[in-house]
Write an enzyme that holds these catalytic residues in place. Structure first.
Site, PDB file in Angstrom:
ATOM      1  N   GLN A 277      53.549  54.049  32.362  1.00 30.77           N
ATOM      2  CA  GLN A 277      52.116  53.998  32.098  1.00 30.77           C
ATOM      3  C   GLN A 277      51.575  52.561  32.045  1.00 30.77           C
ATOM      4  OE1 GLN A 277      50.305  55.050  28.177  1.00 30.77           O
ATOM      5  NE2 GLN A 277      49.344  56.723  29.323  1.00 30.77           N
ATOM      6  N   GLU A 361      33.531  24.705  45.853  1.00 31.84           N
ATOM      7  CA  GLU A 361      32.190  25.180  46.205  1.00 31.84           C
ATOM      8  C   GLU A 361      31.419  25.683  44.981  1.00 31.84           C
ATOM      9  OE1 GLU A 361      31.777  27.316  49.912  1.00 31.84           O
ATOM     10  OE2 GLU A 361      33.730  26.576  50.547  1.00 31.84           O
TER      11      GLU A 361
END
Length: 377
Positions: A277, A361
């Site tokens: 899980q 950027e």
């Protein structure tokens, strides 16, 4: 995902996938290990016209939509993020010419850039002016010989491998960002000095340099009108942020796909890793982050195609996709355990390559400023 892509966009994506799978994928580990510049992979893309993805057919470009371009950038980054970085840096240079240049400059330079004959570099950042380009100190003074450019740029991708650089400099230091102009500078111009390539954490096949200028360029080198450089750079970065988002998606998708295969194939405590899980939850988070990153990237690309201002959409895409890439590649290392930490597998390369997407950027913090100002104005 059905995003109603056109046949042209899907064909362009498939072409990018083929060359990336056949050539870039094979070369990527070598570039990362040796720090050799990604010339062969980059040239392979140029020969097939991918250097002109961002350009209209008028100047020899692909005339593909921004969504089609994003799909292609994603494919390139999926197989070699270093090559993708050098390719998109080239786009910053050619977008500068496309946005700010005269018709003569466009016709003389852009067709050669689109066909893979000339590689560009975008010289904006300086050691003391990164997030705020208006603080740049590089200057250009006009005299009888042309423009005398002096100053230093830093972290310039492609650097000494580029055939030309678009250099941003102050032509009038008294009026702030309104005094910034851009220049097309041939790499062979006397008075330009390149450092050795910086030794970077990731994207090792895409070299960045510090560049010193003390050179003269002709009057014809100025890009468009004097004083228009800052507005040109901001438009270029809006476009570039969509490309960084697509690059982030490509890296994240590679990490997710490898992790899903690993979790299905590897057994722990008598059952496949993916049946635990805790691993399922990590994969679920990765899947969700990746799908959301794709959506904001394609939305920003669509806004770019609409030819309206898209600063908000590009900032959202760049922020979310780069942060998602960081989380996904981190989970990928965790899922692979010790195997994710060694260079026998590409997982640790994805992790290192993804890190810069939150910085270049415009950092994630700068994107938050742009978004905050946009939604509160």
């Amino acid at each position: 995902m059905n995003f109603n892509f056109t046949e042209d966009e899907l064909a362009f994506q498939e072409a990018a996938h083929r060359v990336s799978y056949d050539i870039l994928r094979v070369n990527a580990p070598h570039y990362d290990e040796t720090r050799e510049f990604c010339s062969a992979s980059l040239q392979a893309l140029g020969e097939l016209g991918f250097w002109g993805m961002n350009l209209p057919a008028t100047y020899g470009g692909s005339e593909i939509s921004s969504i089609g371009m994003s799909l292609a950038v994603e494919e390139v980054a999926y197989h070699c993020a270093a090559t993708c970085s050098s390719l998109t840096a080239h786009f910053l240079a050619t977008d500068s010419v496309l946005i700010g240049g005269s018709e003569l400059q466009k016709k003389e330079l852009l067709p050669m850039c689109a066909s893979g004959q000339k590689l560009g570099a975008f010289a904006l950042t300086e050691p003391g002016a990164g997030s705020n380009p208006a603080e740049m100190r590089t200057k250009a003074v006009h005299d009888k010989n042309g423009w005398h450019i002096t100053g230093t740029k830093h972290y310039i991708t492609n650097g000494s491998f580029a055939d030309f650089l678009v250099v941003y400099a102050k032509t009038n230091a008294d009026i702030g960002h309104r005094g910034i102009s851009a220049f097309i500078v041939d790499r062979q111009t006397p008075g330009i000095l390149f450092s050795k390539p910086e030794k970077t954490l990731g994207l090792r096949g895409s070299h960045i340099y510090e560049i010193s200028f003390d050179c003269i360029v002709p009057d014809s080198a100025i890009l468009g009108l004097e004083g228009s450089g800052f507005s040109t750079a901001m438009e270029v970065l809006d476009k570039g942020r969509v490309e960084v988002a697509a690059m982030s998606v490509g890296i994240a998708r590679a990490a997710y796909d490898d992790s899903l295969r690993w979790a299905k194939d590897r057994a722990v405590s008598g059952k496949p890793l993916c049946k635990h899980q805790g691993i399922q939850w990590m994969l679920a988070e990765m899947h969700t982050q990746l799908e959301a990153a794709k959506l904001v990237t394609y939305k920003a690309a669509a806004a770019r195609d609409a030819e309206e201002r898209f600063s908000l959409e590009s900032a959202v895409a760049k922020l979310f996709a780069s942060e998602a890439a960081a989380k996904i590649t981190d989970h990928a290392v965790q899922i692979h355990g010790g195997y994710g930490y060694i260079s026998d597998l590409p997982i640790e390369r994805y992790y290192r390559d993804a890190r810069i997407t939150r910085i270049f950027e415009g950092t994630s913090e700068i994107q938050k400023i742009i978004i905050g100002r946009s939604i509160t104005s």
